[in-house]
Scaffold this active site. Structure first.
Site, mmCIF file in Angstrom:
data_model
loop_
_atom_site.group_PDB
_atom_site.id
_atom_site.type_symbol
_atom_site.label_atom_id
_atom_site.label_comp_id
_atom_site.label_asym_id
_atom_site.label_seq_id
_atom_site.Cartn_x
_atom_site.Cartn_y
_atom_site.Cartn_z
ATOM 1 N N GLY A 31 0.827 -1.207 0.000
ATOM 2 C CA GLY A 31 0.000 0.000 0.000
ATOM 3 C C GLY A 31 0.858 1.253 0.000
ATOM 4 O O GLY A 31 2.015 1.224 -0.412
ATOM 5 N N ALA A 32 0.262 2.383 0.444
ATOM 6 C CA ALA A 32 0.931 3.693 0.375
ATOM 7 C C ALA A 32 1.445 3.890 -1.051
ATOM 8 O O ALA A 32 2.621 4.189 -1.277
ATOM 9 C CB ALA A 32 2.048 3.800 1.406
ATOM 10 N N LEU A 33 0.549 3.725 -1.980
ATOM 11 C CA LEU A 33 0.934 3.619 -3.398
ATOM 12 C C LEU A 33 1.432 4.943 -3.962
ATOM 13 O O LEU A 33 0.946 6.013 -3.596
ATOM 14 C CB LEU A 33 -0.260 3.127 -4.213
ATOM 15 C CG LEU A 33 -0.856 1.791 -3.768
ATOM 16 C CD1 LEU A 33 -2.044 1.418 -4.643
ATOM 17 C CD2 LEU A 33 0.191 0.675 -3.785
ATOM 18 N N HIS A 37 4.538 2.209 -7.910
ATOM 19 C CA HIS A 37 3.583 1.087 -7.893
ATOM 20 C C HIS A 37 2.680 1.134 -9.129
ATOM 21 O O HIS A 37 2.377 0.111 -9.736
ATOM 22 C CB HIS A 37 2.682 1.154 -6.659
ATOM 23 C CG HIS A 37 3.403 1.039 -5.356
ATOM 24 N ND1 HIS A 37 3.555 2.094 -4.490
ATOM 25 C CD2 HIS A 37 4.018 -0.020 -4.769
ATOM 26 C CE1 HIS A 37 4.215 1.697 -3.422
ATOM 27 N NE2 HIS A 37 4.512 0.419 -3.559
ATOM 28 N N GLN A 61 8.271 -8.974 7.723
ATOM 29 C CA GLN A 61 9.472 -8.450 7.057
ATOM 30 C C GLN A 61 10.013 -7.205 7.750
ATOM 31 O O GLN A 61 10.949 -6.582 7.259
ATOM 32 C CB GLN A 61 9.216 -8.212 5.565
ATOM 33 C CG GLN A 61 8.256 -7.083 5.228
ATOM 34 C CD GLN A 61 7.935 -7.059 3.740
ATOM 35 O OE1 GLN A 61 7.159 -7.868 3.234
ATOM 36 N NE2 GLN A 61 8.520 -6.126 3.008
ATOM 37 N N GLN A 153 15.497 -7.834 -3.469
ATOM 38 C CA GLN A 153 14.221 -8.560 -3.345
ATOM 39 C C GLN A 153 13.900 -9.288 -4.651
ATOM 40 O O GLN A 153 13.487 -10.451 -4.651
ATOM 41 C CB GLN A 153 13.128 -7.550 -2.994
ATOM 42 C CG GLN A 153 11.719 -8.086 -3.071
ATOM 43 C CD GLN A 153 10.688 -7.113 -2.526
ATOM 44 O OE1 GLN A 153 10.564 -6.958 -1.337
ATOM 45 N NE2 GLN A 153 9.935 -6.463 -3.384
ATOM 46 N N LEU A 184 11.386 6.916 -6.128
ATOM 47 C CA LEU A 184 10.121 6.945 -5.391
ATOM 48 C C LEU A 184 10.079 5.805 -4.385
ATOM 49 O O LEU A 184 10.522 4.688 -4.673
ATOM 50 C CB LEU A 184 8.931 6.812 -6.350
ATOM 51 C CG LEU A 184 8.707 7.942 -7.348
ATOM 52 C CD1 LEU A 184 7.317 7.832 -7.974
ATOM 53 C CD2 LEU A 184 8.860 9.305 -6.705
ATOM 54 N N ARG A 187 8.426 5.350 1.803
ATOM 55 C CA ARG A 187 9.089 5.917 2.986
ATOM 56 C C ARG A 187 9.540 7.367 2.772
ATOM 57 O O ARG A 187 9.899 8.038 3.738
ATOM 58 C CB ARG A 187 10.271 5.039 3.407
ATOM 59 C CG ARG A 187 9.814 3.704 3.978
ATOM 60 C CD ARG A 187 10.942 2.944 4.655
ATOM 61 N NE ARG A 187 10.436 1.833 5.428
ATOM 62 C CZ ARG A 187 10.352 0.558 4.995
ATOM 63 N NH1 ARG A 187 10.761 0.258 3.785
ATOM 64 N NH2 ARG A 187 9.870 -0.390 5.778
HETATM 65 O O1 PAF Z 1 8.072 -4.677 -2.147
HETATM 66 C C1 PAF Z 1 7.150 -4.702 -1.305
HETATM 67 O O2 PAF Z 1 6.320 -3.796 -1.199
HETATM 68 C C2 PAF Z 1 7.054 -5.896 -0.367
HETATM 69 O O3 PAF Z 1 8.318 -6.338 0.032
HETATM 70 C C3 PAF Z 1 6.215 -7.048 -0.928
HETATM 71 C C4 PAF Z 1 6.869 -7.643 -2.174
HETATM 72 C C5 PAF Z 1 4.828 -6.553 -1.257
HETATM 73 C C6 PAF Z 1 6.094 -8.169 0.112
HETATM 74 O O4 PAF Z 1 5.480 -7.718 1.265
#
Ligand code: PAF
Length: 283
Positions: A31-33, A37, A61, A153, A184, A187
């Protein structure tokens, strides 16, 4: 657009999509798009018949002293943005549904999970790979879309998909930056105006390293030293790491002879930011 809050309903919906033979694209988010995103959503829209976006602030996480509690959450605003992008399904489960009491099963990509951010955020990537596996099992997407900003990631998820034979293709979309270069990130909302200025040091350090690379330098230690000089000029930013690694294995390299990832993480005030660029001697 349908807002789905339970695993059961999400599974039923995914079954319906697959029974029609439609291609299902997933954009996993917390979220917090922002535009980053939305660029993933647009890529998913281009390549899929049905687009699902998951919104789940994944507790596993975050470390015990990290920002899980204060992480920005605004489902209504996010849904408004996604509706405008013609998303079909938003999956926003509860923590209790995703992690029922007594859940003790983890997915870990051994070794890789301890590199880059994994070194300073122990357990972070284990949380990511566990929740992404769960999302893949629940939603069963044909393709999942991730941002290059989280390069480690991406590499770790790709390895997990390969090692566990998950029938999903992982698509990676470029970093979206502000006009001054800041990558972007949800945070960035934590930064005050002075910190916002200081945050540019991440991109500046990467650019310095890239300029030296473009002049022919192939020794990672020299590129790193140049990048680090930018941090020495800005006392408001505290470098966590600046490293040059193989983009697939995340292992350090001693000479740049093929594509390499220059990755940086730093604290600006209390906010931890990351950024990266890829250099390629063959281009
Ligand atoms: O990249 C992210 O926003 C997160 O690490 C993810 C892939 C949605 C997993 O919670």
């Amino acid at each position: 657009m349908k807002l789905v809050k339970t695993i059961e309903e999400m599974r039923a919906l995914s079954n319906t999509v697959h029974s029609r033979g439609a291609h299902l694209g997933l954009v996993p988010t917390m979220g917090a798009l922002h535009e980053g995103h939305l660029s993933l959503v647009r890529a998913a829209r281009d390549k899929s018949d049905t687009v699902a976006v998951s919104i789940f602030v994944n507790p596993t996480q975050f470390g015990p002293h990290e920002d899980f509690a204060k992480y920005p959450r605004n489902l209504e605003r996010d849904c408004g943005l996604l509706e405008r992008e013609h998303v079909d399904v938003v999956f926003a489960p509860s923590v209790e549904d995703m992690y029922p009491a007594g859940a003790v099963t983890w997915v870990t990509v051994e070794g890789m999970s301890d590199r880059l951010c994994g070194r300073s955020r122990p357990g972070h990537f284990r949380g990511v790979t566990t929740v992404v596996s769960k999302l893949f099992h629940i939603i069963e997407p044909d393709a999942a879309f991730f941002g290059q900003k989280d390069a480690a990631q991406v590499a770790i998820i790709r390895r997990m998909v390969r090692d566990l034979n998950m029938p999903v293709s992982s698509e990676v979309c470029p970093i979206i930056r502000e006009s001054d270069g800041l990558a972007l990130s949800s945070r960035n909302a934590y930064l005050n105006p002075n910190e916002r200025k200081s945050a540019l040091v991440l991109y500046r350090s990467l650019r310095r390293a890239q300029e030296l690379f473009d002049r022919g330098e192939r020794d990672p230690a020299k590129l790193i030293a140049t990048g680090k000089q930018e941090f020495a000029k800005d006392s408001a930013a505290r470098l966590d790491y600046l490293e040059i690694v193989d983009p697939d294995s995340l292992e350090s390299i001693s000479k740049i002879s093929k594509r390499a990832l220059i990755a940086v993480a730093a604290f600006v005030g209390n906010t931890r930011l990351i950024d990266n660029i890829v250099v390629d001697p063959e281009r």
